[in-house]
Each structure stands twice: as C-alpha cells, then as structure tokens.
Design a protein around this motif. Sequence first.
Motif, PDB file in Angstrom:
ATOM      1  N   GLU A 578     -54.729-131.704  17.814  1.00 41.81           N
ATOM      2  CA  GLU A 578     -55.953-131.505  18.409  1.00 41.81           C
ATOM      3  C   GLU A 578     -57.062-131.914  17.901  1.00 41.81           C
ATOM      4  OE1 GLU A 578     -58.198-130.006  21.832  1.00 41.81           O
ATOM      5  OE2 GLU A 578     -56.403-130.334  21.719  1.00 41.81           O
ATOM      6  N   GLN A 581     -57.036-136.012  17.214  1.00 44.06           N
ATOM      7  CA  GLN A 581     -57.762-136.935  18.514  1.00 44.06           C
ATOM      8  C   GLN A 581     -59.492-136.962  18.334  1.00 44.06           C
ATOM      9  OE1 GLN A 581     -55.910-135.556  22.457  1.00 44.06           O
ATOM     10  NE2 GLN A 581     -55.272-133.839  21.323  1.00 44.06           N
ATOM     11  N   LEU A 657     -50.170-136.568  25.734  1.00 39.40           N
ATOM     12  CA  LEU A 657     -50.721-136.189  24.420  1.00 39.40           C
ATOM     13  C   LEU A 657     -49.907-136.897  23.362  1.00 39.40           C
ATOM     14  CD1 LEU A 657     -52.679-134.331  22.556  1.00 39.40           C
ATOM     15  CD2 LEU A 657     -50.875-132.722  22.859  1.00 39.40           C
ATOM     16  N   ARG A 660     -50.990-140.249  23.182  1.00 42.64           N
ATOM     17  CA  ARG A 660     -52.429-140.360  22.539  1.00 42.64           C
ATOM     18  C   ARG A 660     -52.282-140.274  21.133  1.00 42.64           C
ATOM     19  NH1 ARG A 660     -54.532-136.812  26.405  1.00 42.64           N
ATOM     20  NH2 ARG A 660     -54.770-135.287  25.084  1.00 42.64           N
TER      21      ARG A 660
END
Length: 893
Positions: A578, A581, A657, A660
């Motif tokens: 998390e 990012q 995710l 990314r």
Amino acid sequence: MDAERARMQERDTAKADWAKWGPYLSERQWGTVREDYSADGDAWNYFPHAQARSRAYRWGEDGLLGVCDKEGRICFAPAFLNGKDAILKERLFGLTNGQGNHGEDVKEAYFYLDNTPTHSWMQALYKYPQAAFPYERLAAENARRSRDEPEFELGDTGIFDESRYFDVFIEYAKAGPDDLCIRIRAINRGPDAADLTVLPTLWFRNTWSWDTDAPPPPELRAEAHHAIHARLETGAEYTLSCDTTHDWLFTGNDTNSHLLFGSENKTPYVKDAFHRCVVDGDLDAVNPSRRGTKAAAVLHRTLQPGEEWSIGLRLAAGTSAQPNQNPQPTAGADFDLVFAERKIEADAFYAAFAPEAPAEWLMIKRQALAGLLWTKQFYFFNVHRWLKGDPTQPPPPPHRANDRNAFWMTTYAFDIISMPDKWEYPYFCAWDLDFQSVAFAPFDPAFAKNQFNVLRQENYVSASAQTPAYEWNFSDANPPIGAWAAWRIYSIDRARGGRGDIPFLKQAFFRLLLAYGWWANRTDSSGDNIFAGGFLGLDNIGVFDRRYPLPDGSVIEQSDGTSWMAAYSLNMLRIAVELAQHDDAYIPAADKFLVDFIHLAWVANTVGPNGISLWDHADGFYYDVLRRPDGTSDFLKLRSLTGITPLLAVETLDEELIERCDFLQRRLDWIRIHRPQFFQSLDHLDFSFARGKKLLSLVPEDRLRRVLKRLFDENEFLSPHGLRSLSKAYASEPYVFDEGTEHASVGYSPGDSPVAMFGGNSNWRGPVWMPMNFLIIESLQKFHFYFGDDFTVEFPTGSGNRLNLWEASLELQRRLISLFCKGENGLRPCFGDDPRHAGDPHWQGLAQFFEYFHGDTGRGLGASHQTGWTALVAKMVQQVNTFAPTDDRSGIL
C-alpha cells in the motif's frame, strides 16, 4: 453531520477538548502491580481490598462507576450505604487470584448501558443489595469449592431474592467540554421500604505524599450549603454543586497509618473518614473546617417500594458566582434538557450503524460498545520510580532491581488506555489492546489509531524493541497481531471515510518493523523459520506451560508461533505494498516480507532442513512438534487452535494491484528461478490468477479443505455459539503424552479451567474465545474472495448442508451473536440458567460481555466485563446486517 460526530471532529482537531472528562477512573487500584512494594511480589496481599478505604494509592484511584479528568487529577464517584453494610460501598468488591476457585473475580452486579465516543452521554447501572453485603460468605464459599465446581456468585447468595435491592442508574451528560451534569437515580425494587444513603464524592489523586519537595496539596472547600470549590495544584478551578440541601463532609486523601501500621498519621483527617463517620458514627473523623482533598455530600432517604429518588449534581469549571447561588443549574428544565439532548444525539449517532438489524441485536451492539467505551482508564506507571521507590516511603527490597519488570526501567505510562476489564484487568494488555483498537475503528477511528500507537511509543517500548505485554510481566510474548490491527484500522477507516490515512500507516509500519526484528531474533533462535515463541497468550492450551523451557532441553516448535509470524510478515507485506504505491522507498520492505512469507509457508508445510514439518498428512492437521536434543522429533497431536492459526496467514491481491506493483511479480519470477524448491513443494505459492486475484496463503487448498472439515465438525471445534479452542473429541478420550518418566494429559474442558496453570482464571482447553473466532471468520472471508462461490464445505460437517466460505463466516457470526440473544426459554446463553435474566423485567434487557464462553452452553466465563475484545461482536452485528459478499475487501468485518 450529527452532533456527536461534530464533537468528535472538534476533539480530533483540538478545537474543543471533549475528551478531557470521561470514565477514566479505574474500578480496582488495589491488588495491582503498580501498588505492590512487597518483598515477595504478592500484589494481591500487599494491598488488599480491606485496606483500600484507608490507604492512599500511589499511581491511580478507583471508584464505583466514576469519572475523572484525562490526567486522573480530580475524580468523582458515588458511594452508598444501605444501613446494613459494615463497609461504606465506595468500590466494587471481588476475590483475589488466590481466593477464587477459578482465580480473581468481581462479585457485584453492574452493567454498562450506554456511552458515546466523546463521553457526552454515559449511563451505567449498579444493583445494590438492601441486605448486608455478603463479603465473608463469598470468600469462604469460593475457598471451599474446588476447580471442578462453578464459581459462587453474588446472586447465588440469595441477596437479590424478592428483588430486595436498589437499581442505581448513574448518568453523565456534558453541557460542554468542562461542564459535566451528573444524575444518580435510585429505585427501590423490593417489596418493603428501605433506607439508602448516597455520598456523591469528589477527591484528588494523591500527588503530594511521595516527594520531600512536593508542592502543597490541592484543596476542596465548602462554598455554600449546595456546593464545594476545587482548586488543583495546576491552578484550575471547579465547582461541584448539588440540587439538595445537605451536609458536606471533608477529609484528606491520605493513609490512615495509625490504623494500618500503628504509626502516627501525617494528617488528622485521612482517607477512611467518611466510612468512620457514616458507618461507625465517628463525627470527629471529618474536618470541621470543611476543607480537604476529599469531600462528599451526605444524602439519605427511606424509599418506598417502587419509589425513585433522583439526585442532580454538576461539576463545572470555575467558581460559584455568589454564595447560595449555583453557577449552573442542577435541577429543573435546563438541567434535564442536557440529558435529554445528549441521549437523543447518542441515538442518532448509533442509528447510522446497521439500522436494519433486529432490535435485540441493536441492543447487544449498543451495550457492547458502551462497555468498550466505559473501560477506558487513566493509566500512570513510572517503572523507574517504582523500582527505585519514593523518598518519603520505605525503600523497596534490594532484590527488586532484578525482579518483575526490572528490565523495563524506561517505561513511563501516563495515558488514557482501553482496558480489557477495569476490575479484573485494570492495566493494559498488548494483544487485547490491538483487538480493542479494531473494535473502536468503525465508530471512532481517531481513538483506534491512538490506542494502536500508545504502547508502541518510545516511552513504552524496551531497548530491544519489544512492546510490553501486560503489567504482571511486561516481558511475556503475546501473539504479534499488530500488523493485522494496523491494516484493519486503516482499511476500516478508508472504507468509512473514502480515503486512507497514509501518515498513520507509515508511522505504524516503522514501529511494527522494529518489533518484527525483535520477534524474528527472539523466537527463531535456530534460524529455521520454525518458531518457538513461548507463552503467546493462549495460556494453558498445550500439554506444557509454554512460558518455561522443558527440563530435558527439548524445544516445542510451535504451529501457532510459526503461523503468527507468517501472518505478521503477510500483513507487513500488505502494508508495504500500500505504501509503495505512494513512495518507492517501501519497495525493498515489500520484497523482504514477500520472501519471508514464502519461506515460512514452505517450512510449515514441508520437511525443512531440520527434518520437521508442522503438517501431519495422516491426520490432515497442523500440530506443534517436540524437537529433542538428540535431533529426533514427534508431533504433539493435540487438535487445538494452535493447528487452526495457519488459516490466519492469508491475503488476496487484485490483479490490478499486482500490475501496479510490478516489483512483486519480478520477485516471484526471481524466486521461481533461484528458489525453485518453494514452488515445487507448494504449487499454490506459484500465484496463478483466479477470478482476477492472486492468493497468498500459508495453507494450500487441499489442506484447507481438510482443516475446515474438522473446524466445522460439531464433535470437534464447532459449537452452537462459535468455535471451541480445543477439539471436543478429547471429552471422552483425553490426549495423553508420555516422554521418559513424564506423563501429561489434556482433556476437553468447555468451562472454567480445571488446572492451576496461570492461576486457573483462564482456559483455552475448550471454551469459545471471541478474538480468535473473529480472526478465523475474517480469514474465511479472504479465502472466499479468492475461491468464490464454487468452493463449498459441509456446514456442519456431515450434515449435507453446503455453504461457501462467506456464508460459513456469516453463520459463525450468527452463532457468536446468539451468545447474548434470548433463546426460546427467554434466557441469554451468556447468563447460564439464571432465571432473573429470563423472567424479571429489571434484568431482561441487560447484557454482559465476558472474557470467554462455555464451549457447549455458551455461559459467560472469566472476567464478566471484558468488553474489550468481546465488543468485536458489535462489528459482527454490523456486518451480518449490512454487507454482502463482494470484491470490495472493505466489506471484510
């Protein structure tokens, strides 16, 4: 925005200090480690209940459903006398660990009814008997009973028969941050007239007796017949006014040394003066000059059957405008309006949470959250000063420097902390607090974050980066659930507010990173990634007391220890992903935790370099392993929660995710080339996509099915009210382990503990524990997000009824909620067969949230007000009535 949310916003932005006053007063300061200066470390007997009314506390104060400011300087609580008791009822009574046949236990009837996050509205109920309180009988009967017999409770004495008691409702409503309206309503429930004396009491925490250069004590003084003035050593001033003409008594909050120790009192007016004056008739015990550091009004009335007596008080900043005139009303429409408005605002605040739930469930949720809020406490403990001793007091014994908590000299606590239970556990417990923080997150995320961080501050953490466990032994090792708690708080807050609190997550990550290093070095001393973590919070779940090394040098390689670390690494990975990012600096950390998790999954499921695997193919279950000094090993084939904890190490990542965060795929490709044994042995770790997701799980699919078959078997783990901590299979055939001359056995014990390990006041050999059920339910939902509706199991096993894992998780939640719901017989399982809770209207709408629950009947056990982690049931009520299975993971609990 409703009024309570507006107050919370003002609190969180420091516009108004709505958290200055709250239910922060402990319910038991006596018998705590903080007050123990003994030579033998026997805290219970060094400062017993019998001395509490006469002896000044060093580190805090206690009272009966009282309040104090957030620094514990000025305290308020009611005291009572029924004309029969030998002791003024100033605090709750209970048995010490050595007195109770199942350990310490409060022996009173009281209930937390309502509360709000800013404590703008608080309500509690105390049921005060009209006959003499049976102190001696409670102690004697519990001393007579064995561990195999139930505890002897206050209701068992017959003291509530014929409803011969007073219902005393204690209510607080804030007119402003520094303006507290107080109402005490006493109702005679009995068939005859009965006398009641009420002493609303205001006092200062003793800050003046411990240093030779301490400033003068603060002062309380009479201001009028209806009011007293308080001036703190800080210069702050308050007025406590009352709506009734009465007498005020004054004394000092100082030890009666003459009574307790035969030495001269430092002041003629001491802590037990009100007891001596009101109970014993000693009018000389109180200060005739009407000043001191402790004061109380004395109100008396004979109540007819059914009669209600209401007393209004107000504690507000400032002084009375002029003699005989209240600065603020304590009676009349204006005063009553504050209570009415705050109650309406509380209703509006809670209406936003699961409004479509049945009324019975909403009552359970409301009282669970009330208890969670009521068990906040001001906690003060300077360990260095405690070890060293105070200059005005006798010095501690020399060996104290190497005794309990001696290696925690840098720990300095001075905070409001959520307690597990303010009577039985009136001190922080680290892993309890993580669960409690998650329970706070849906309705007060700011306080949830505060509580997550409080024990991880530099003034608590040891030099080795360990977080203190709990007061009795800071050095014990509890399950490392901090990363799970941080991620859940962040996720719940994000789902609620629409945006994640990245600064909180960053701060949490760095603190957890330090603790991760401590865990990895402490519990994996052999370097094989199989963890022998010691106690781990599950008390007496195993064959051996896991706090201590085995005498022959053998080591227990723990299934739960390894699983907790796998879950820790996986949650740290999720946090790092998390944060990565937003900041590339977190990519190496994500890399690290991904590799750690894969390695842990590999060694837990395959025969590692030491020849040990935690998975038993024959039984289809994970077990602890006994590793001997000669290199041989054996499974400890005891089916318990230690073999279920591998399910907790699971996470599902969206394909989007992963795209990314392409560094994750690069690391997986590197492992496939350079560490092929991982994927050859456990192909589920090859992370193939399914329904747009990738699964990270300690447990492969085939093993998951085998574990769940036992988990949902009503003859093993599945009870009518949740999941048991030990398989019921051991009810008829206890597990037996023989090693040389040593012989040990473990049987299924669904209720109170039959063994003395940990004092016998905690049992993991059969009962249902809310926190572990909560974690397992969440894991089932994560598995469902990956496998979808096609993955079904028999629920219960052998029934032919097939559910997907989301449906199974909801059914488990319904079973847990049913602990507090009326059955067909009108009884709530948590109260056992107590008929009052089925047929008496003055008991029917009440709930208590116990520490754990009988594995067969659901009867509440252990601490009767451990609303902390048991308040997680409120989150379950919300989910069962709000969310449906969805790809949005914010729906998870």
